[in-house]
Scaffold this motif. Structure first.
Motif, PDB file in Angstrom:
ATOM      1  N   GLN A 239       0.834  -1.207   0.000  1.00  0.00           N
ATOM      2  CA  GLN A 239       0.000   0.000   0.000  1.00  0.00           C
ATOM      3  C   GLN A 239       0.868   1.256   0.000  1.00  0.00           C
ATOM      4  N   GLY A 240       0.507   2.186  -0.856  1.00  0.00           N
ATOM      5  CA  GLY A 240       1.259   3.429  -0.978  1.00  0.00           C
ATOM      6  C   GLY A 240       2.367   3.370  -2.011  1.00  0.00           C
ATOM      7  N   SER A 241       2.623   2.180  -2.569  1.00  0.00           N
ATOM      8  CA  SER A 241       3.672   2.027  -3.585  1.00  0.00           C
ATOM      9  C   SER A 241       3.055   1.811  -4.956  1.00  0.00           C
ATOM     10  N   GLU A 242       3.842   2.078  -6.000  1.00  0.00           N
ATOM     11  CA  GLU A 242       3.431   1.816  -7.375  1.00  0.00           C
ATOM     12  C   GLU A 242       4.590   1.171  -8.120  1.00  0.00           C
ATOM     13  N   TYR A 243       4.266   0.337  -9.097  1.00  0.00           N
ATOM     14  CA  TYR A 243       5.281  -0.382  -9.855  1.00  0.00           C
ATOM     15  C   TYR A 243       4.863  -0.416 -11.324  1.00  0.00           C
ATOM     16  N   PRO A 244       5.826  -0.370 -12.247  1.00  0.00           N
ATOM     17  CA  PRO A 244       5.479  -0.505 -13.663  1.00  0.00           C
ATOM     18  C   PRO A 244       4.764  -1.820 -13.981  1.00  0.00           C
ATOM     19  N   ALA A 245       5.154  -2.904 -13.301  1.00  0.00           N
ATOM     20  CA  ALA A 245       4.543  -4.208 -13.552  1.00  0.00           C
ATOM     21  C   ALA A 245       4.239  -4.897 -12.232  1.00  0.00           C
ATOM     22  N   VAL A 246       3.049  -5.494 -12.156  1.00  0.00           N
ATOM     23  CA  VAL A 246       2.614  -6.190 -10.945  1.00  0.00           C
ATOM     24  C   VAL A 246       2.022  -7.541 -11.329  1.00  0.00           C
ATOM     25  N   ILE A 247       2.385  -8.565 -10.568  1.00  0.00           N
ATOM     26  CA  ILE A 247       1.766  -9.884 -10.707  1.00  0.00           C
ATOM     27  C   ILE A 247       1.067 -10.192  -9.386  1.00  0.00           C
ATOM     28  N   VAL A 248      -0.240 -10.435  -9.451  1.00  0.00           N
ATOM     29  CA  VAL A 248      -1.030 -10.730  -8.258  1.00  0.00           C
ATOM     30  C   VAL A 248      -1.394 -12.209  -8.287  1.00  0.00           C
ATOM     31  N   ILE A 249      -1.163 -12.906  -7.176  1.00  0.00           N
ATOM     32  CA  ILE A 249      -1.478 -14.329  -7.087  1.00  0.00           C
ATOM     33  C   ILE A 249      -2.589 -14.527  -6.072  1.00  0.00           C
ATOM     34  N   LEU A 250      -3.712 -15.096  -6.536  1.00  0.00           N
ATOM     35  CA  LEU A 250      -4.869 -15.363  -5.686  1.00  0.00           C
ATOM     36  C   LEU A 250      -5.085 -16.865  -5.628  1.00  0.00           C
ATOM     37  N   ASP A 251      -4.842 -17.453  -4.470  1.00  0.00           N
ATOM     38  CA  ASP A 251      -4.956 -18.903  -4.330  1.00  0.00           C
ATOM     39  C   ASP A 251      -6.092 -19.255  -3.377  1.00  0.00           C
ATOM     40  N   SER A 252      -6.616 -20.458  -3.517  1.00  0.00           N
ATOM     41  CA  SER A 252      -7.692 -20.891  -2.624  1.00  0.00           C
ATOM     42  C   SER A 252      -7.228 -20.961  -1.179  1.00  0.00           C
ATOM     43  N   SER A 253      -5.924 -21.154  -0.957  1.00  0.00           N
ATOM     44  CA  SER A 253      -5.392 -21.182   0.407  1.00  0.00           C
ATOM     45  C   SER A 253      -5.423 -19.801   1.051  1.00  0.00           C
ATOM     46  N   HIS A 254      -5.700 -18.768   0.245  1.00  0.00           N
ATOM     47  CA  HIS A 254      -5.785 -17.399   0.755  1.00  0.00           C
ATOM     48  C   HIS A 254      -7.227 -16.997   1.041  1.00  0.00           C
ATOM     49  N   TYR A 255      -8.144 -17.978   1.136  1.00  0.00           N
ATOM     50  CA  TYR A 255      -9.573 -17.675   1.134  1.00  0.00           C
ATOM     51  C   TYR A 255      -9.981 -16.651   2.200  1.00  0.00           C
ATOM     52  N   VAL A 256      -9.292 -16.660   3.336  1.00  0.00           N
ATOM     53  CA  VAL A 256      -9.636 -15.710   4.402  1.00  0.00           C
ATOM     54  C   VAL A 256      -9.401 -14.271   3.949  1.00  0.00           C
ATOM     55  N   MET A 257      -8.423 -14.082   3.064  1.00  0.00           N
ATOM     56  CA  MET A 257      -8.029 -12.734   2.643  1.00  0.00           C
ATOM     57  C   MET A 257      -8.467 -12.393   1.221  1.00  0.00           C
ATOM     58  N   LEU A 258      -9.317 -13.216   0.639  1.00  0.00           N
ATOM     59  CA  LEU A 258      -9.806 -12.917  -0.712  1.00  0.00           C
ATOM     60  C   LEU A 258     -10.943 -11.904  -0.603  1.00  0.00           C
ATOM     61  N   GLN A 259     -10.565 -10.641  -0.519  1.00  0.00           N
ATOM     62  CA  GLN A 259     -11.513  -9.561  -0.270  1.00  0.00           C
ATOM     63  C   GLN A 259     -11.400  -8.497  -1.354  1.00  0.00           C
ATOM     64  N   ARG A 260     -12.520  -7.858  -1.616  1.00  0.00           N
ATOM     65  CA  ARG A 260     -12.587  -6.878  -2.687  1.00  0.00           C
ATOM     66  C   ARG A 260     -11.603  -5.732  -2.479  1.00  0.00           C
ATOM     67  N   ASN A 261     -11.506  -5.219  -1.250  1.00  0.00           N
ATOM     68  CA  ASN A 261     -10.630  -4.080  -1.016  1.00  0.00           C
ATOM     69  C   ASN A 261      -9.162  -4.438  -1.235  1.00  0.00           C
ATOM     70  N   LEU A 262      -8.782  -5.673  -0.887  1.00  0.00           N
ATOM     71  CA  LEU A 262      -7.398  -6.096  -1.099  1.00  0.00           C
ATOM     72  C   LEU A 262      -7.105  -6.286  -2.587  1.00  0.00           C
ATOM     73  N   LEU A 263      -8.055  -6.865  -3.323  1.00  0.00           N
ATOM     74  CA  LEU A 263      -7.875  -7.039  -4.766  1.00  0.00           C
ATOM     75  C   LEU A 263      -7.757  -5.681  -5.447  1.00  0.00           C
TER      76      LEU A 263
END
Length: 333
Positions: A268-292
């Protein structure tokens, strides 16, 4: 009198990436960026008595004929244009790239806005937003390896160690930050000699992050740098940050962690030219709209979303942030 710089002359099939436009932030808070037809913007500027300067990569660019000043500068050379605008006292910058670039500029923002409203983007893929589903963690690592070795650079000419950030919702799990950093260290800095200090293997060239504020060393939580040297016999290392080198030894090294991947929260607060986001089923507790939403808006140029079955859709639907039961109200009362 106001002075405006107009930028044009970018081939449609060579449209500059949005990340390159960020160079105009060097002009200060008074600068601005707009998209439109060069000649139309210039004509309106002249009607209002604005002194116009055109920077165009083509020697015969049509807007140059009616400009007060013109320069043969490719609009993608943002550092050169920024220096010129500072020297000439430019008040505003107007960009006039191709329609394709305009589409690219709004792609991530458009999808982020839909996600923030709980609406599934359709189509999900776009010129700068890339959706890549996978079935297993092993398949996800295979996709990640291809992106790091060839895929990202096919879209952006960047330094992967400084300009690419991999994000995950959680630290633990098969696709959490800890495992990802070990995988990416081998992939991106595997040839470097490693030394184990404090339970972590470090090597010259590794990307690292400061995790606490250290006012004596003038480094702060979230600062990212590259290891310059490691001295195992002295349990010491030197790290390059943006504008300085910092020496670490002994327990101070515990304030560092590998930073090829980091949590979305940490980004949060940072920016990058390229970002890869990984969403796994093991992250189910944190699979939230605001985080995405936070994750994809870290990208200035391109973002790739790797999703296990249903993970992306669950994150878009889930508008419930994790509640923290601290009893702070009762304690303050």
């Amino acid at each position: 009198a106001l002075c405006a710089a107009l930028l044009g002359g970018c081939e449609k099939n060579e449209a500059a990436d949005p990340a390159l436009l960020m160079g105009f932030s060097q002009l200060g808070s008074e600068s601005s960026f707009r998209i439109g037809n060069t000649k139309d913007i210039e004509a309106r500027a002249k009607e209002r008595g604005i002194y116009t300067i055109v920077c165009d990569g083509y020697a015969d660019g049509p807007a140059k004929a009616i400009a007060d000043e013109s320069y043969d500068i490719d609009p993608r050379k943002t550092d050169e244009i920024a220096a010129l605008c500072k020297r000439l006292g430019v008040d505003a910058v107007f960009g006039t790239f191709s329609d394709l670039l305009a589409e690219c500029l709004v792609d991530i923002a458009d999808k982020a806005a839909k996600i923030n409203q709980g609406i599934m983007p359709s189509p999900i893929d776009g010129p700068n937003f890339h959706f890549m589903p996978y079935e297993t963690p092993e398949e996800a690592l295979g996709i990640l390896q291809k992106l790091v070795t060839t895929g990202v650079r096919s879209k952006l000419d960047i330094d992967l160690k400084s300009d690419l950030q991999i994000l995950a919702p959680m630290r633990k799990g098969p696709l959490g930050v800890f495992e990802l950093n070990q995988f990416l260290q081998k992939l991106m800095n595997g040839s470097a000699q490693k030394f184990k200090i404090g339970g972590t293997e470090w090597g010259a060239g590794d990307r690292v992050m400061q995790t606490t504020n250290n006012y004596d060393k003038n480094v702060f939580n979230g600062d990212v740098g590259i290891i310059f040297s490691v001295k195992k016999d002295k349990s010491a290392m030197t790290v390059f940050f943006d504008d300085k080198t910092v020496d670490y030894e002994g327990d101070e090294i515990e304030d560092l962690q590998l930073a090829y991947a980091c949590t979305i929260h940490k980004s949060q607060g940072s920016e990058y030219p390229a970002v890869i986001v990984i969403l796994d089923s093991s992250h189910y507790v944190m699979l939230q709209r605001n985080l995405l939403y936070t994750a994809i808006t870290r990208a200035k140029g391109h973002v790739w979303v790797l999703s296990a079955p249903g993970a992306f859709h669950q994150a878009v639907r889930n508008n419930r942030s994790t509640r923290r039961f601290t009893r702070l109200k009762e304690r303050l009362g």
